[in-house]
Motif scaffolding. Structure first.
Motif, PDB file in Angstrom:
ATOM      1  N   HIS A 163       1.491  -4.655  -9.268  1.00 51.30           N
ATOM      2  CA  HIS A 163       1.818  -3.294  -8.850  1.00 51.30           C
ATOM      3  C   HIS A 163       3.288  -2.981  -9.114  1.00 51.30           C
ATOM      4  O   HIS A 163       3.615  -1.879  -9.579  1.00 51.30           O
ATOM      5  N   LEU A 164       4.167  -3.912  -8.803  1.00 42.39           N
ATOM      6  CA  LEU A 164       5.589  -3.680  -9.042  1.00 42.39           C
ATOM      7  C   LEU A 164       5.849  -3.471 -10.533  1.00 42.39           C
ATOM      8  O   LEU A 164       6.662  -2.625 -10.927  1.00 42.39           O
TER       9      LEU A 164
ATOM     10  N   ALA B  22       8.649   4.891  -4.852  1.00 37.55           N
ATOM     11  CA  ALA B  22       7.765   3.721  -4.776  1.00 37.55           C
ATOM     12  C   ALA B  22       8.513   2.415  -5.039  1.00 37.55           C
ATOM     13  O   ALA B  22       8.142   1.359  -4.508  1.00 37.55           O
ATOM     14  N   VAL B  23       9.576   2.479  -5.844  1.00 40.28           N
ATOM     15  CA  VAL B  23      10.248   1.249  -6.286  1.00 40.28           C
ATOM     16  C   VAL B  23      10.706   0.391  -5.114  1.00 40.28           C
ATOM     17  O   VAL B  23      10.413  -0.806  -5.034  1.00 40.28           O
ATOM     18  N   GLY B  24      11.433   0.969  -4.186  1.00 38.38           N
ATOM     19  CA  GLY B  24      11.987   0.183  -3.088  1.00 38.38           C
ATOM     20  C   GLY B  24      10.916  -0.482  -2.245  1.00 38.38           C
ATOM     21  O   GLY B  24      11.050  -1.648  -1.836  1.00 38.38           O
TER      22      GLY B  24
ATOM     23  N   TRP C  24       2.211   1.768  -3.372  1.00 38.28           N
ATOM     24  CA  TRP C  24       1.160   2.125  -4.322  1.00 38.28           C
ATOM     25  C   TRP C  24       0.701   3.572  -4.158  1.00 38.28           C
ATOM     26  O   TRP C  24       0.429   4.269  -5.141  1.00 38.28           O
ATOM     27  N   VAL C  25       0.626   4.065  -2.911  1.00 34.14           N
ATOM     28  CA  VAL C  25       0.227   5.451  -2.729  1.00 34.14           C
ATOM     29  C   VAL C  25       1.307   6.385  -3.265  1.00 34.14           C
ATOM     30  O   VAL C  25       1.013   7.441  -3.861  1.00 34.14           O
ATOM     31  N   LEU C  26       2.570   6.018  -3.120  1.00 34.13           N
ATOM     32  CA  LEU C  26       3.651   6.824  -3.692  1.00 34.13           C
ATOM     33  C   LEU C  26       3.557   6.828  -5.211  1.00 34.13           C
ATOM     34  O   LEU C  26       3.769   7.865  -5.867  1.00 34.13           O
ATOM     35  N   TYR C  27       3.220   5.695  -5.783  1.00 38.14           N
ATOM     36  CA  TYR C  27       3.018   5.603  -7.238  1.00 38.14           C
ATOM     37  C   TYR C  27       1.863   6.517  -7.657  1.00 38.14           C
ATOM     38  O   TYR C  27       1.955   7.269  -8.634  1.00 38.14           O
ATOM     39  N   ARG C  28       0.760   6.462  -6.917  1.00 30.06           N
ATOM     40  CA  ARG C  28      -0.394   7.284  -7.246  1.00 30.06           C
ATOM     41  C   ARG C  28      -0.075   8.777  -7.141  1.00 30.06           C
ATOM     42  O   ARG C  28      -0.651   9.605  -7.856  1.00 30.06           O
ATOM     43  N   LEU C  29       0.837   9.127  -6.247  1.00 25.78           N
ATOM     44  CA  LEU C  29       1.247  10.517  -6.081  1.00 25.78           C
ATOM     45  C   LEU C  29       2.277  10.941  -7.110  1.00 25.78           C
ATOM     46  O   LEU C  29       2.720  12.094  -7.115  1.00 25.78           O
ATOM     47  N   GLY C  30       2.675  10.000  -7.984  1.00 23.23           N
ATOM     48  CA  GLY C  30       3.668  10.311  -8.992  1.00 23.23           C
ATOM     49  C   GLY C  30       5.085  10.291  -8.477  1.00 23.23           C
ATOM     50  O   GLY C  30       6.016  10.706  -9.173  1.00 23.23           O
TER      51      GLY C  30
ATOM     52  N   SER D 255       0.824  -1.207   0.000  1.00 22.36           N
ATOM     53  CA  SER D 255       0.000   0.000   0.000  1.00 22.36           C
ATOM     54  C   SER D 255       0.857   1.254   0.000  1.00 22.36           C
ATOM     55  O   SER D 255       0.532   2.239  -0.683  1.00 22.36           O
ATOM     56  N   LEU D 256       1.952   1.235   0.762  1.00 24.03           N
ATOM     57  CA  LEU D 256       2.828   2.398   0.796  1.00 24.03           C
ATOM     58  C   LEU D 256       3.433   2.650  -0.580  1.00 24.03           C
ATOM     59  O   LEU D 256       3.461   3.788  -1.072  1.00 24.03           O
TER      60      LEU D 256
END
Length: 569
Positions: free
Chosen positions: A504-505, A484-486, A473-479, A470-471
């Motif tokens: 997701h990865l 997000a990768v790590g 994914w939220v970073l991904y959603r925030l651009g 989830s962490l």
């Protein structure tokens, strides 16, 4: 300690058998089948196959013990007894055989016969042997010697709690209630603080005309979380009734209590298959020992023997105060055995009879929710919350569970209110923080708050793959793709075969320009889902489309926001 059913001793014995090919082959089949059944805790099959093997080699000690354990695990002491006697006649040591013979002697109230045994060579273990000797002395009308034996055991290191609990029970069974209460008060060991110990003490206090203290002691132990059996006891005490001492009415009951209390202790440290033998013998010695029956059913459930667990739960009489607990257990066994509709039927009938119990409605809600019957689940949770008078510890989960059902029904405002109520009741609860934060991310609202919630959840549960996912994914959603990768890679480490996490990865890799690795992750994710499944988070059709045209095209086709363009750095 008893040799494991699936140990290698019997195999070594088998290999040392006569070289006659026909005999070896006829024995090997049932033995190996029994061994496999034992590994799987399939006691019906284990008992049958080991009995077949024993019929072909009746003097094989290992096969005799395996057959005894199989029968004892099913509660069939009568079938284990002839084999156990044969082992003892041959002068062999076998804990399973000694347990069986001792239980039979006590069941027949042959206390002199039991006391004549040599516990060094024909015993079960120091604690069990000592306690059984004391109870047998009571059965033989040697009460002073019995009480002295309890005192002797209490001097042994680590055995004091057991010894004094059983001494208190013995004193109460002998009508010496003042002495029993003194032990309950002054020696408040772990057994005295169990549900069974607390109820026994309440009966003792009632016999001393101290009903008010009895109610206070029960309230102190259980608060408002009383079940029907406890409530019935409290109501009787408050009505001025003198409760009889029912926990021990004979030396045989005391022996049953030995096996039951030891089973309760073993449950924490020993295997469920070994603990089951003690629970079965407790019930054999005292057929009305409902606590032993419920423990037996629970152990069978933990061993994935759901049919046997269901059969055990069904043995609780419908008029017994613990009937609702048995039916709740039976519903759980049915659900875990792949029969959710049968579980729902059991719970619906239970709700009609015990409509005042919050736990019945909440359990029904849980099963309905797991079957995607969300509207019915919400209705069940509504009743559970309305009836709930227990601690905050349970209330937060009811709101959390109802919130999940409401979210699935797209009733987001009500769902969010329940999520936040759950957090109010249990601040910092990682499951709630994660679910609410993830839902906010998926809805593309309150993303900064969602990020803070999920970061807090990760700090509380750093090894939860779902929460770490989830962490990321939220970073991904925030651009914030690089960040997000790590986290997404860590989530895959924690949950390597979860299709959603791998998918997701792949999206995160694509967002940072690692397209080949993204395609690899989508292929991995696709391999972990049912190819016929459509929709949902793990959508194989969407994964295939991403493999064909890439994530950017898929987002455009879906009318979703495109990926943010990173700066040149």
């Amino acid at each position: 300690m008893i040799r494991s059913l699936f140990g290698s001793a019997a195999l070594a014995t088998l290999l040392a058998l006569s070289p006659a090919v026909g005999t070896a082959q006829s024995l090997a089949g049932p033995y190996l089948a029994g061994r496999q059944a034992a590994i799987l805790s399939d006691y019906e099959a284990a008992a049958r196959y080991f009995s077949q093997a024993l019929a072909r080699d009746p003097s094989n000690p290992s096969l005799m013990e395996d057959a005894i354990v199989g029968q004892l695990s099913l509660g069939r002491v009568d079938r284990a007894l002839p084999i156990a006697r044969l082992i003892e006649e041959q002068g062999l040591r076998s804990q399973a055989a000694h347990m069986t013979v001792i239980a039979d002697l006590i069941a027949n109230e042959d206390y002199e016969g039991f006391l004549a045994r040599d516990t060094e060579t024909q015993g079960i273990g120091p604690l069990v042997d000592g306690l059984l000797v004391a109870w047998a002395m009571i059965g033989a009308d040697d009460n002073d010697a019995a009480l002295a034996e309890f005192d002797r055991i209490s001097e042994e290191r680590g055995l004091r709690g057991f010894a004094l609990y059983h001494k208190a029970m013995a004193l109460a069974g002998l009508g010496q209630f003042e002495a029993a209460e003194a032990l309950f008060t002054d020696e408040a060991g772990p057994l005295q603080q169990t549900r069974r110990g607390a109820m026994a003490r309440a009966e003792v206090l009632s016999q001393l005309d101290r009903n008010e203290e009895a109610v206070e002691s029960l309230r102190a132990s259980f608060g408002t979380a009383a079940d029907p059996e406890l409530l019935a006891m409290i109501e009787a005490l408050e009505a001025g009734e003198t409760l009889p001492f029912t926990h021990i009415t004979s030396a045989r009951d005391g022996a049953a209590e030995v096996f039951y209390s030891v089973a309760g202790a073993l449950r924490q440290d020993a295997g469920a298959d070994y603990t089951l033998l003690y629970a079965r013998l407790a019930r054999y010695l005292r057929p009305d020992h409902i606590d032993a029956l419920l423990l037996t059913a629970d152990l069978l459930e933990s061993l994935d023997q759901y049919a046997l667990a269901n059969a055990a739960y069904k043995q609780v009489p419908a008029d017994h105060p613990a009937y609702h607990a048995a039916e709740l257990g039976r519903a759980a066994a049915l659900r875990q055995s792949g029969k959710p509709e049968a579980a729902i039927e059991v719970l619906e009938q239970l709700a009609k009879r015990f409509g005042e119990l919050s736990i019945v409605h909440s359990t029904l809600g849980d099963v309905l929710r797991q079957q995607d019957r969300f509207e019915e689940a919400v209705a069940a949770y509504d009743l559970a919350i309305e009836l709930d008078t227990e601690s905050v510890r349970r209330s937060w989960f009811l709101h959390y569970a109802r919130a999940i059902a409401l979210e699935r029904l797209d009733e987001w405002d009500r769902a969010e209110a329940d999520f936040r109520k759950a957090l109010e009741l249990n601040p910092g609860q990682p499951q709630v923080l994660n679910y609410l934060g993830y839902s906010l991310v998926e809805k593309q609202i309150k993303l900064d708050e969602a990020l803070a919630m999920i970061e807090e959840a990760v700090a509380a549960s750093p090894d939860s793959g779902y929460i770490v996912d989830s962490l990321g994914w939220v970073l991904y959603r925030l651009g914030r793709y690089d960040e997000a990768v790590g986290h997404m890679e860590r989530a895959v480490e924690l949950m390597p075969v979860d299709p959603v996490v791998n998918d997701h990865l792949g999206d995160v890799y694509w967002a940072v320009g690692r397209e080949r690795e993204a395609q690899f992750q989508w292929m991995r994710a696709l391999s972990f889902v049912d190819p016929d499944e459509t929709g949902g988070e793990a959508d194989p059709a969407r994964m295939r489309r991403k493999l064909e045209v890439g994530l950017d095209v898929v987002l455009e086709e879906e009318g979703a926001e495109p990926l943010k363009v990173a700066d040149e750095d």
